[in-house]
Every structure is written in C-alpha cells, then in structure tokens.
Motif scaffolding. Sequence first.
Motif, mmCIF file in Angstrom:
data_model
loop_
_atom_site.group_PDB
_atom_site.id
_atom_site.type_symbol
_atom_site.label_atom_id
_atom_site.label_comp_id
_atom_site.label_asym_id
_atom_site.label_seq_id
_atom_site.Cartn_x
_atom_site.Cartn_y
_atom_site.Cartn_z
ATOM 1 N N GLN A 273 -5.225 -3.681 -1.199
ATOM 2 C CA GLN A 273 -5.675 -4.257 0.066
ATOM 3 C C GLN A 273 -6.329 -5.623 -0.160
ATOM 4 O O GLN A 273 -6.067 -6.565 0.584
ATOM 5 C CB GLN A 273 -6.672 -3.317 0.768
ATOM 6 C CG GLN A 273 -6.033 -2.084 1.347
ATOM 7 C CD GLN A 273 -7.041 -1.210 2.089
ATOM 8 O OE1 GLN A 273 -8.202 -1.120 1.717
ATOM 9 N NE2 GLN A 273 -6.571 -0.559 3.144
ATOM 10 N N MET A 274 -7.160 -5.724 -1.192
ATOM 11 C CA MET A 274 -7.821 -7.000 -1.500
ATOM 12 C C MET A 274 -6.790 -8.092 -1.781
ATOM 13 O O MET A 274 -6.912 -9.215 -1.293
ATOM 14 C CB MET A 274 -8.736 -6.862 -2.724
ATOM 15 C CG MET A 274 -10.045 -6.156 -2.477
ATOM 16 S SD MET A 274 -11.149 -7.019 -1.361
ATOM 17 C CE MET A 274 -11.633 -8.413 -2.364
ATOM 18 N N PHE B 96 0.839 -1.203 0.000
ATOM 19 C CA PHE B 96 0.000 0.000 0.000
ATOM 20 C C PHE B 96 0.872 1.251 0.000
ATOM 21 O O PHE B 96 0.734 2.138 -0.849
ATOM 22 C CB PHE B 96 -0.908 -0.041 1.237
ATOM 23 C CG PHE B 96 -1.911 1.076 1.340
ATOM 24 C CD1 PHE B 96 -3.187 0.916 0.829
ATOM 25 C CD2 PHE B 96 -1.593 2.266 1.984
ATOM 26 C CE1 PHE B 96 -4.134 1.939 0.945
ATOM 27 C CE2 PHE B 96 -2.521 3.287 2.096
ATOM 28 C CZ PHE B 96 -3.800 3.128 1.575
ATOM 29 N N VAL C 256 -8.496 5.777 -5.407
ATOM 30 C CA VAL C 256 -8.765 4.952 -4.224
ATOM 31 C C VAL C 256 -8.947 3.484 -4.627
ATOM 32 O O VAL C 256 -8.495 2.583 -3.930
ATOM 33 C CB VAL C 256 -9.998 5.498 -3.466
ATOM 34 C CG1 VAL C 256 -10.482 4.521 -2.413
ATOM 35 C CG2 VAL C 256 -9.652 6.844 -2.827
ATOM 36 N N LYS C 257 -9.575 3.250 -5.780
ATOM 37 C CA LYS C 257 -9.827 1.877 -6.263
ATOM 38 C C LYS C 257 -8.508 1.093 -6.374
ATOM 39 O O LYS C 257 -8.441 -0.075 -6.011
ATOM 40 C CB LYS C 257 -10.530 1.938 -7.628
ATOM 41 C CG LYS C 257 -11.272 0.696 -7.961
ATOM 42 C CD LYS C 257 -12.591 0.701 -7.214
ATOM 43 C CE LYS C 257 -13.415 -0.521 -7.463
ATOM 44 N NZ LYS C 257 -14.039 -1.010 -6.245
ATOM 45 N N VAL D 182 -9.693 4.523 3.082
ATOM 46 C CA VAL D 182 -8.540 4.330 2.201
ATOM 47 C C VAL D 182 -7.969 5.692 1.786
ATOM 48 O O VAL D 182 -6.754 5.909 1.807
ATOM 49 C CB VAL D 182 -8.922 3.489 0.957
ATOM 50 C CG1 VAL D 182 -7.771 3.422 -0.037
ATOM 51 C CG2 VAL D 182 -9.324 2.080 1.390
ATOM 52 N N GLN E 217 -7.561 0.085 -2.958
ATOM 53 C CA GLN E 217 -8.462 -0.961 -2.460
ATOM 54 C C GLN E 217 -8.100 -2.314 -3.077
ATOM 55 O O GLN E 217 -8.142 -3.334 -2.386
ATOM 56 C CB GLN E 217 -9.922 -0.607 -2.778
ATOM 57 C CG GLN E 217 -10.480 0.479 -1.875
ATOM 58 C CD GLN E 217 -11.924 0.797 -2.231
ATOM 59 O OE1 GLN E 217 -12.242 1.072 -3.383
ATOM 60 N NE2 GLN E 217 -12.791 0.736 -1.233
ATOM 61 N N ALA F 2 -11.066 -4.957 1.459
ATOM 62 C CA ALA F 2 -10.682 -3.555 1.300
ATOM 63 C C ALA F 2 -11.483 -2.698 2.273
ATOM 64 O O ALA F 2 -12.642 -3.002 2.569
ATOM 65 C CB ALA F 2 -10.935 -3.098 -0.136
ATOM 66 N N GLU F 3 -10.851 -1.644 2.758
ATOM 67 C CA GLU F 3 -11.541 -0.717 3.652
ATOM 68 C C GLU F 3 -12.459 0.189 2.830
ATOM 69 O O GLU F 3 -12.353 0.273 1.614
ATOM 70 C CB GLU F 3 -10.512 0.119 4.418
ATOM 71 C CG GLU F 3 -9.679 -0.716 5.375
ATOM 72 C CD GLU F 3 -8.588 0.088 6.056
ATOM 73 O OE1 GLU F 3 -8.638 0.196 7.282
ATOM 74 O OE2 GLU F 3 -7.706 0.612 5.354
ATOM 75 N N GLU F 4 -13.330 0.898 3.526
ATOM 76 C CA GLU F 4 -14.226 1.877 2.896
ATOM 77 C C GLU F 4 -13.408 2.910 2.123
ATOM 78 O O GLU F 4 -12.314 3.280 2.563
ATOM 79 C CB GLU F 4 -15.027 2.622 3.970
ATOM 80 C CG GLU F 4 -16.002 1.761 4.718
ATOM 81 C CD GLU F 4 -17.166 1.328 3.851
ATOM 82 O OE1 GLU F 4 -17.699 2.179 3.115
ATOM 83 O OE2 GLU F 4 -17.511 0.142 3.894
ATOM 84 N N PRO F 5 -13.929 3.431 1.000
ATOM 85 C CA PRO F 5 -13.188 4.427 0.211
ATOM 86 C C PRO F 5 -12.708 5.630 1.032
ATOM 87 O O PRO F 5 -11.579 6.084 0.856
ATOM 88 C CB PRO F 5 -14.200 4.851 -0.860
ATOM 89 C CG PRO F 5 -15.103 3.679 -1.017
ATOM 90 C CD PRO F 5 -15.189 3.042 0.347
#
Length: 191
Positions: free
Chosen positions: A157-158, A132, A150-151, A170, A154, A164-167
Amino acid sequence: MAADDDEYRSSRNIAISLFKRYKNAVDRGGGDNLKQEFISAGVNAYALGCTDEGLRKELNDMKESGVEIEAMQSYGGITSLKSKIISEEVDECILWLSIIFITILCTPQPTIVRWSSTPPVSDEVRLQWKGFCAVIANAYFVRGMAWLPVKTLQLEQMAVVGLAEEPSVVASRMRLVFSTLEVVSPQWPRV
C-alpha cells in the motif's frame, strides 16, 4: 445460493442486494458466513457485467433520493431495521466489491465468465488495488498460503498510494481476498 430472481434483474436490485449483505456483514461482526454471502453476491455481480462505478452510482442515486434500505438485524429473533444510506458505507461497500472484482482478475485462468467486455473496475481503483490482490493471489496459488504478514501488504500500500491502512483494516481486506479466492477457485477440500 438460493436467491430471488428479482435480485439480479436490474443493476439497482444488485446494488441493493450487495449493500444489504455488506451492512449485515459489518453490523453483525463480519462473520465468515455473512462475508461469504457478500462475496457470492459480488461474484454474481461480476459475472453479470456490473462495474464498481455503475453500482456506486445506483447506491448514490438511492442515497440522494432518501431511499431507506431494509437490513436484517438478529438479536434473539429476527427484526427488520430500515436505515438511510450513508456515503461512507457506499464507499466502503464498493471498495469491498472492487477488491472482489480485482481478485477475480488475478486468478490464473478466468474462473468466472463475465457477460460484458466493460472493465469491472475503474483504472484508478485497479492501479490502487491490483498489486495488493496479486500478492495475495500469488501466495494462494503458488505457495498454497491462506495468510500473509500484514506488514508485507502495508508495504505494498505504501509503495502504491503512499500510505498504509491500520493493521486490522489491512488484515480484514486480506481475508476478503483469500475468501474470494476460496469461492472462485477452491484449492483445498472443505473440512
């Protein structure tokens, strides 16, 4: 940053200082100046050889003993507010700190000298967050960017932790990494 020398005399004092700055940043809307104060304190903790787990232990020991931390609240005037330490706050404060430490490790040349050979973060946390922070550091140093989709983060993270955390979370973590990079390795003149 002018700071009391006492602030850096013990890991307990460093933990208290970081926690107060964390609380101020969160309780007062996470403004850039408040986040900068936390980042500067985090960079100092890194340089002094602190570890995420060592500071977590200090905060958890204080939480267990019922110590109250004085946080400054500003509503018109400045008032002092004491509050007990809550586990979730300790976890999030230490996560912010871990992200700062890992970001420093992602700089191309060592920008901050560390006075300890002990790794600043546990292997588990490093594995979880290094990608990250590295994606952001790469964008910052190689492409001169101060923002990423942000995607993209995410997806990182995935790939690493399976969720993935909330946008908004993130995006906040991304700002923390970019702000840390601006502190430890400024690329552009301050406006």
